[in-house]
Design a protein around this motif. Structure first.
Motif, PDB file in Angstrom:
ATOM      1  N   ARG A   1       7.970  -0.468   4.884  1.00 47.02           N
ATOM      2  CA  ARG A   1       9.074  -1.314   4.458  1.00 47.02           C
ATOM      3  C   ARG A   1      10.361  -0.519   4.323  1.00 47.02           C
ATOM      4  O   ARG A   1      11.457  -1.089   4.338  1.00 47.02           O
ATOM      5  CB  ARG A   1       8.726  -2.012   3.142  1.00 47.02           C
ATOM      6  N   ASN A   2      10.259   0.786   4.158  1.00 43.57           N
ATOM      7  CA  ASN A   2      11.434   1.649   4.181  1.00 43.57           C
ATOM      8  C   ASN A   2      11.370   2.496   5.447  1.00 43.57           C
ATOM      9  O   ASN A   2      10.307   2.817   5.948  1.00 43.57           O
ATOM     10  CB  ASN A   2      11.477   2.550   2.942  1.00 43.57           C
TER      11      ASN A   2
ATOM     12  N   PHE B   1      37.139   9.188   6.765  1.00 40.86           N
ATOM     13  CA  PHE B   1      36.230  10.311   6.977  1.00 40.86           C
ATOM     14  C   PHE B   1      34.806   9.766   6.929  1.00 40.86           C
ATOM     15  O   PHE B   1      34.491   8.907   6.110  1.00 40.86           O
ATOM     16  CB  PHE B   1      36.426  11.363   5.885  1.00 40.86           C
ATOM     17  N   TYR B   2      33.972  10.274   7.816  1.00 39.28           N
ATOM     18  CA  TYR B   2      32.597   9.778   7.913  1.00 39.28           C
ATOM     19  C   TYR B   2      31.620  10.934   7.822  1.00 39.28           C
ATOM     20  O   TYR B   2      31.843  11.997   8.412  1.00 39.28           O
ATOM     21  CB  TYR B   2      32.410   9.043   9.249  1.00 39.28           C
ATOM     22  N   PHE B   3      30.548  10.733   7.046  1.00 40.25           N
ATOM     23  CA  PHE B   3      29.451  11.706   7.064  1.00 40.25           C
ATOM     24  C   PHE B   3      28.129  10.937   7.123  1.00 40.25           C
ATOM     25  O   PHE B   3      27.892  10.046   6.317  1.00 40.25           O
ATOM     26  CB  PHE B   3      29.492  12.632   5.837  1.00 40.25           C
ATOM     27  N   PRO B   4      27.299  11.231   8.105  1.00 41.57           N
ATOM     28  CA  PRO B   4      26.041  10.497   8.239  1.00 41.57           C
ATOM     29  C   PRO B   4      24.939  11.077   7.376  1.00 41.57           C
ATOM     30  O   PRO B   4      24.869  12.292   7.155  1.00 41.57           O
ATOM     31  CB  PRO B   4      25.710  10.671   9.725  1.00 41.57           C
ATOM     32  N   ILE B   5      24.108  10.198   6.861  1.00 39.74           N
ATOM     33  CA  ILE B   5      22.858  10.608   6.232  1.00 39.74           C
ATOM     34  C   ILE B   5      21.739  10.007   7.070  1.00 39.74           C
ATOM     35  O   ILE B   5      21.612   8.780   7.166  1.00 39.74           O
ATOM     36  CB  ILE B   5      22.779  10.139   4.764  1.00 39.74           C
ATOM     37  N   TRP B   6      20.979  10.859   7.730  1.00 44.87           N
ATOM     38  CA  TRP B   6      19.942  10.403   8.641  1.00 44.87           C
ATOM     39  C   TRP B   6      18.888   9.609   7.870  1.00 44.87           C
ATOM     40  O   TRP B   6      18.693   9.805   6.668  1.00 44.87           O
ATOM     41  CB  TRP B   6      19.301  11.597   9.341  1.00 44.87           C
ATOM     42  N   GLU B   7      18.215   8.731   8.555  1.00 46.34           N
ATOM     43  CA  GLU B   7      17.279   7.821   7.893  1.00 46.34           C
ATOM     44  C   GLU B   7      16.177   8.551   7.128  1.00 46.34           C
ATOM     45  O   GLU B   7      15.783   8.142   6.046  1.00 46.34           O
ATOM     46  CB  GLU B   7      16.659   6.861   8.920  1.00 46.34           C
ATOM     47  N   LEU B   8      15.677   9.650   7.660  1.00 43.04           N
ATOM     48  CA  LEU B   8      14.634  10.380   6.948  1.00 43.04           C
ATOM     49  C   LEU B   8      15.148  10.935   5.626  1.00 43.04           C
ATOM     50  O   LEU B   8      14.371  11.137   4.680  1.00 43.04           O
ATOM     51  CB  LEU B   8      14.081  11.523   7.792  1.00 43.04           C
ATOM     52  N   ASP B   9      16.445  11.196   5.526  1.00 45.49           N
ATOM     53  CA  ASP B   9      17.019  11.775   4.321  1.00 45.49           C
ATOM     54  C   ASP B   9      17.420  10.720   3.295  1.00 45.49           C
ATOM     55  O   ASP B   9      17.751  11.061   2.162  1.00 45.49           O
ATOM     56  CB  ASP B   9      18.265  12.592   4.670  1.00 45.49           C
ATOM     57  N   ARG B  10      17.419   9.461   3.668  1.00 45.01           N
ATOM     58  CA  ARG B  10      17.795   8.411   2.728  1.00 45.01           C
ATOM     59  C   ARG B  10      16.745   8.264   1.643  1.00 45.01           C
ATOM     60  O   ARG B  10      15.574   8.520   1.857  1.00 45.01           O
ATOM     61  CB  ARG B  10      17.933   7.065   3.477  1.00 45.01           C
ATOM     62  N   SER B  11      17.198   7.817   0.480  1.00 42.48           N
ATOM     63  CA  SER B  11      16.260   7.620  -0.612  1.00 42.48           C
ATOM     64  C   SER B  11      16.683   6.432  -1.460  1.00 42.48           C
ATOM     65  O   SER B  11      17.679   5.791  -1.181  1.00 42.48           O
ATOM     66  CB  SER B  11      16.190   8.878  -1.476  1.00 42.48           C
TER      67      SER B  11
ATOM     68  N   ASP C   1       0.824  -1.202   0.000  1.00 38.29           N
ATOM     69  CA  ASP C   1       0.000   0.000   0.000  1.00 38.29           C
ATOM     70  C   ASP C   1       0.866   1.262   0.000  1.00 38.29           C
ATOM     71  O   ASP C   1       0.351   2.370   0.115  1.00 38.29           O
ATOM     72  CB  ASP C   1      -0.941   0.001   1.201  1.00 38.29           C
ATOM     73  N   GLN C   2       2.180   1.086  -0.149  1.00 41.02           N
ATOM     74  CA  GLN C   2       3.076   2.229  -0.238  1.00 41.02           C
ATOM     75  C   GLN C   2       3.315   2.594  -1.705  1.00 41.02           C
ATOM     76  O   GLN C   2       3.183   1.754  -2.603  1.00 41.02           O
ATOM     77  CB  GLN C   2       4.412   1.932   0.455  1.00 41.02           C
ATOM     78  N   ASP C   3       3.690   3.850  -1.912  1.00 41.24           N
ATOM     79  CA  ASP C   3       3.912   4.376  -3.255  1.00 41.24           C
ATOM     80  C   ASP C   3       5.224   5.143  -3.250  1.00 41.24           C
ATOM     81  O   ASP C   3       5.468   5.968  -2.365  1.00 41.24           O
ATOM     82  CB  ASP C   3       2.747   5.293  -3.647  1.00 41.24           C
ATOM     83  N   ILE C   4       6.078   4.872  -4.228  1.00 42.47           N
ATOM     84  CA  ILE C   4       7.382   5.522  -4.272  1.00 42.47           C
ATOM     85  C   ILE C   4       7.251   7.036  -4.349  1.00 42.47           C
ATOM     86  O   ILE C   4       8.102   7.786  -3.851  1.00 42.47           O
ATOM     87  CB  ILE C   4       8.205   4.971  -5.466  1.00 42.47           C
ATOM     88  N   LEU C   5       6.162   7.526  -4.940  1.00 37.92           N
ATOM     89  CA  LEU C   5       5.939   8.966  -5.075  1.00 37.92           C
ATOM     90  C   LEU C   5       5.824   9.634  -3.719  1.00 37.92           C
ATOM     91  O   LEU C   5       6.417  10.688  -3.472  1.00 37.92           O
ATOM     92  CB  LEU C   5       4.677   9.218  -5.900  1.00 37.92           C
ATOM     93  N   THR C   6       5.051   9.034  -2.826  1.00 33.78           N
ATOM     94  CA  THR C   6       4.850   9.630  -1.509  1.00 33.78           C
ATOM     95  C   THR C   6       5.922   9.201  -0.508  1.00 33.78           C
ATOM     96  O   THR C   6       6.147   9.901   0.483  1.00 33.78           O
ATOM     97  CB  THR C   6       3.455   9.282  -0.966  1.00 33.78           C
ATOM     98  N   ASP C   7       6.592   8.070  -0.768  1.00 36.97           N
ATOM     99  CA  ASP C   7       7.680   7.652   0.111  1.00 36.97           C
ATOM    100  C   ASP C   7       8.893   8.568  -0.035  1.00 36.97           C
ATOM    101  O   ASP C   7       9.622   8.801   0.930  1.00 36.97           O
ATOM    102  CB  ASP C   7       8.107   6.212  -0.203  1.00 36.97           C
ATOM    103  N   TYR C   8       9.123   9.073  -1.261  1.00 38.37           N
ATOM    104  CA  TYR C   8      10.296   9.903  -1.520  1.00 38.37           C
ATOM    105  C   TYR C   8       9.897  11.195  -2.239  1.00 38.37           C
ATOM    106  O   TYR C   8      10.243  11.423  -3.393  1.00 38.37           O
ATOM    107  CB  TYR C   8      11.319   9.118  -2.353  1.00 38.37           C
TER     108      TYR C   8
END
Length: 392
Positions: A220-221, A382-392, A29-36
């Motif tokens: 699921r994401n 060197f490390y740079f984090p990408i927070w989970e909400l920002d992942r795509s 019931d998820q849609d890539i359009l609204t997920d990202y």
């Protein structure tokens, strides 16, 4: 007839999304359009690279430029989002052509680095275009029913986040923007990410004022506890309530210290595992599009590691011929055209990723010459984090 790779046109948008959903969201019931929503919109059409065969969209790879704040440094990274090929057109190199078109765009736009998340089985596909898997990028904690007793609930009132209430959004923005390691977001992007489908964002009120927030995903994401901010007591109360409502549930955090990670490490530290083992995460891969731009973008990091270092090293990419010489001394790092005493280190694109960011366990160990190894081991990874909400 093959057409592309090129930008997706408005009239091709729905067809492209249908292809992505059929691959990544079947029976969902998820849609890539609204997920990202930050990827799939009118502004992102030029970054959605498609290839058509006989008039049908058969391959698609998008790249999303996002500004990374990494302590005293900042740069723009290109995040590669869902890579897809129609089942009837696989193993023809179509997705690779789209992916390499994304590389072209990133280089022309001056994006020094790119990142993505995937499964180990797909490493070889990305290897061919210069991406390499990197080491652990964060932590996953497991929370089970009853663990809510480990967290103080306090006297906070916990209510749903309301994006239309400035008092809610302002505090979340102020709290997250205080994080020294993050992806930059504008107000519109905050509003979109905090209200993603299957993301339950809650705020803790103290005396009617917002003291903290927590995002919990059920899709699921981005599943589980994936972002928090505010006072320690407020986040603890929010975690207690989330565990009571959602356990068993995972929580994912960055390598850089955050309120959420320090709290979880203290209360359920024995459950900590590498982030890639979490559901919905995958392994991170990175590509260096320009070694010179990247190193100049993280000069603050290099300088912070330069204390006590003396010497010069010339890094060369054997795939592209790009060469960067770093000279250390007096607690400083300098970019020089030439240093006669510099020790030459010639590496492939993928080996440079391994050097700068730290390699995945599948990588062959690097064999660096003596003096250069001493210098480079001090300044990297060197490390740079990408927070989970920002992942795509």
């Amino acid at each position: 007839m093959i057409e592309g790779p090129r930008a997706c046109r408005p009239e091709e948008f729905d067809e492209t999304l249908a292809l992505i959903n059929a691959t990544f969201r079947p029976d969902s019931d998820q849609d890539i359009l609204t997920d990202y929503p930050l990827i799939f919109n009118d502004r992102g059409l030029r970054y959605m690279r498609i290839l058509k065969a006989a008039g049908q969209v058969v391959a698609h790879v998008p790249v999303a430029p996002r500004r990374i704040i990494a302590g005293d440094d900042s740069f723009t990274a290109g995040i590669i989002s869902p890579t897809v090929t129609h089942p009837d057109h696989r193993r023809k190199g179509y997705a690779t052509r789209c992916l390499r078109d994304c590389v072209r765009i990133m280089k022309e736009s001056g994006l020094p680095v790119s990142t993505l998340w995937t499964l180990e089985a797909t490493f070889p596909f990305y290897h061919h275009s210069g991406w390499e898997a990197v080491g652990n990028q964060g932590w996953m904690y497991s929370l089970v029913p009853g663990d809510e007793a480990l967290f103080e609930r306090g006297e906070f009132e916990i209510v749903p986040f309301e994006v239309g209430r400035d008092a809610h959004l302002d505090v979340v923005i102020r709290s997250h923007d205080a994080e020294p390691w993050r992806v930059a977001r504008n107000r519109e992007e905050y509003a979109a990410l905090l209200t993603l489908p299957k993301i339950d964002t809650r705020v803790a009120l103290a005396g009617g004022e917002v003291a903290g927030y927590l995002c919990v995903g059920s899709g699921r994401n981005k599943p589980g506890l994936n972002e928090a901010g505010g006072s320690v007591a407020a986040v603890e109360a929010l975690v207690a309530e989330a565990v009571r409502s959602h356990a068993p549930v995972q929580a994912v955090t960055n390598l850089q210290p955050t309120v959420l990670d320090e709290l979880l490490a203290d209360r359920v530290g024995s459950t900590r595992q590498p982030k890639a083992r979490a559901s919905g995460v995958g392994f991170q891969m990175i590509r260096i599009n320009s070694l010179d731009l990247l190193l100049r973008s993280i000069e603050g990091h290099l300088r912070s590691r330069a204390a006590g270092l003396s010497g010069a090293v010339a890094l060369e990419c054997t795939d592209t011929g790009e060469r960067v010489t770093l000279e250390f001394g007096g607690g400083e790092v300098r970019f020089v055209d030439d240093a006669p005493a510099a020790e030459r280190v010639a590496l492939t694109e993928r080996q440079l990723v391994q050097l700068v960011f730290g390699g995945h366990s599948s990588c062959e160990p690097l064999d660096l010459p003596g003096k250069a190894a001493d210098l480079l081991d001090r300044v990297f990874p060197f490390y740079f984090p990408i927070w989970e909400l920002d992942r795509s």
